[in-house]
Design a protein around this motif. Sequence first.
Motif, PDB file in Angstrom:
ATOM      1  N   ALA A   1      62.383  47.676   1.096  1.00 39.48           N
ATOM      2  CA  ALA A   1      62.646  48.520  -0.076  1.00 39.48           C
ATOM      3  C   ALA A   1      62.450  49.988   0.276  1.00 39.48           C
ATOM      4  CB  ALA A   1      61.735  48.122  -1.229  1.00 39.48           C
ATOM      5  N   GLN A   2      61.401  50.296   1.001  1.00 36.74           N
ATOM      6  CA  GLN A   2      61.145  51.675   1.407  1.00 36.74           C
ATOM      7  C   GLN A   2      62.278  52.207   2.283  1.00 36.74           C
ATOM      8  OE1 GLN A   2      57.934  52.392   4.244  1.00 36.74           O
ATOM      9  NE2 GLN A   2      57.332  54.162   3.015  1.00 36.74           N
ATOM     10  N   ALA A   3      62.726  51.407   3.245  1.00 36.83           N
ATOM     11  CA  ALA A   3      63.820  51.821   4.128  1.00 36.83           C
ATOM     12  C   ALA A   3      65.098  52.036   3.330  1.00 36.83           C
ATOM     13  CB  ALA A   3      64.036  50.781   5.231  1.00 36.83           C
ATOM     14  N   TRP A   4      65.376  51.168   2.375  1.00 33.52           N
ATOM     15  CA  TRP A   4      66.579  51.308   1.560  1.00 33.52           C
ATOM     16  C   TRP A   4      66.528  52.576   0.712  1.00 33.52           C
ATOM     17  CZ3 TRP A   4      67.862  45.790  -0.693  1.00 33.52           C
ATOM     18  CH2 TRP A   4      68.311  44.973   0.349  1.00 33.52           C
TER      19      TRP A   4
ATOM     20  N   LEU B   1      73.852  49.750  -6.478  1.00 31.66           N
ATOM     21  CA  LEU B   1      74.270  48.782  -5.462  1.00 31.66           C
ATOM     22  C   LEU B   1      73.503  47.491  -5.647  1.00 31.66           C
ATOM     23  CD1 LEU B   1      74.491  50.998  -2.260  1.00 31.66           C
ATOM     24  CD2 LEU B   1      76.368  49.932  -3.524  1.00 31.66           C
ATOM     25  N   ALA B   2      74.238  46.387  -5.705  1.00 25.39           N
ATOM     26  CA  ALA B   2      73.641  45.060  -5.865  1.00 25.39           C
ATOM     27  C   ALA B   2      74.099  44.178  -4.717  1.00 25.39           C
ATOM     28  CB  ALA B   2      74.069  44.453  -7.193  1.00 25.39           C
ATOM     29  N   ALA B   3      73.409  43.071  -4.537  1.00 22.36           N
ATOM     30  CA  ALA B   3      73.744  42.088  -3.500  1.00 22.36           C
ATOM     31  C   ALA B   3      73.850  42.743  -2.128  1.00 22.36           C
ATOM     32  CB  ALA B   3      75.029  41.345  -3.861  1.00 22.36           C
ATOM     33  N   LEU B   4      72.887  43.608  -1.830  1.00 26.43           N
ATOM     34  CA  LEU B   4      72.895  44.317  -0.546  1.00 26.43           C
ATOM     35  C   LEU B   4      72.609  43.369   0.604  1.00 26.43           C
ATOM     36  CD1 LEU B   4      70.910  47.408  -1.740  1.00 26.43           C
ATOM     37  CD2 LEU B   4      73.109  47.530  -0.614  1.00 26.43           C
ATOM     38  N   PRO B   5      73.242  43.613   1.749  1.00 28.61           N
ATOM     39  CA  PRO B   5      72.904  42.808   2.926  1.00 28.61           C
ATOM     40  C   PRO B   5      71.483  43.120   3.371  1.00 28.61           C
ATOM     41  CG  PRO B   5      74.493  44.516   3.497  1.00 28.61           C
ATOM     42  CD  PRO B   5      74.277  44.598   2.021  1.00 28.61           C
ATOM     43  N   SER B   6      70.858  42.192   4.028  1.00 27.19           N
ATOM     44  CA  SER B   6      69.453  42.371   4.394  1.00 27.19           C
ATOM     45  C   SER B   6      69.270  43.402   5.507  1.00 27.19           C
ATOM     46  CB  SER B   6      68.849  41.033   4.820  1.00 27.19           C
ATOM     47  OG  SER B   6      69.544  40.530   5.930  1.00 27.19           O
ATOM     48  N   GLY B   7      68.051  43.931   5.558  1.00 28.29           N
ATOM     49  CA  GLY B   7      67.616  44.795   6.650  1.00 28.29           C
ATOM     50  C   GLY B   7      68.412  46.062   6.829  1.00 28.29           C
ATOM     51  N   THR B   8      68.693  46.363   8.097  1.00 26.82           N
ATOM     52  CA  THR B   8      69.361  47.623   8.426  1.00 26.82           C
ATOM     53  C   THR B   8      70.803  47.660   7.946  1.00 26.82           C
ATOM     54  OG1 THR B   8      69.903  46.795  10.632  1.00 26.82           O
ATOM     55  CG2 THR B   8      67.878  48.088  10.427  1.00 26.82           C
TER      56      THR B   8
END
Length: 193
Positions: A13-16, A166-173
């Motif tokens: 969450a912080q990275a996003w 933005l919804a349904a984001l891909p995981s991680g980077t």
Amino acid sequence: MLVLPPALSAETAQAWVKAGDVAAVIATLPAGGEVAAMDRLRTLCATVQEAGAAFLVEDRPDVASAVKADGVHVASANGFARAIAAIKPQGIVGAGMDSRHDTMEAGEAGADYVLFGDLDGSGELAAVTDLVSWWAEVFEVPCVGVATTLEDARELAAAGADFVALAALPSGTDGSALIAAVDRVLAETEPRS
């Protein structure tokens, strides 16, 4: 704006949030025992706020207050009335209603924003774009359109959305990369007149 999946880690969450110009996130109460779920949500809330975004809890003003969230996002007229009474004027109350009538009433009753589209990103883009265009032409309250792709975000911005969630984001980077790309596209896209 981001719609966070329930099991998202605080680190992701912080990275996003730091990947783009993220004003707020909407989070749901994670699955599991109530105590563990509240602890996870409390940690997620603090992390998101430290990263510079407002933290909103979906449909639960009681939980929003308990975790020191910035507000709540609600999707029903009854839930909206309860949220306004519990959260305003200190906190943010956003509305994601199903009908134009309920959305107009929420806007008139003090919603800080209205959101069009399903929080899981499953809604039809053409319908969301139509609602965003209608709202942007007539009302002052900021509107948000839910997107899952870069092209969806571009279309919603062109339709006049003040914010894109933005919804349904891909995981991680991959999620971070999409957020950064959408951020660039939103900065470049002019609403259609």
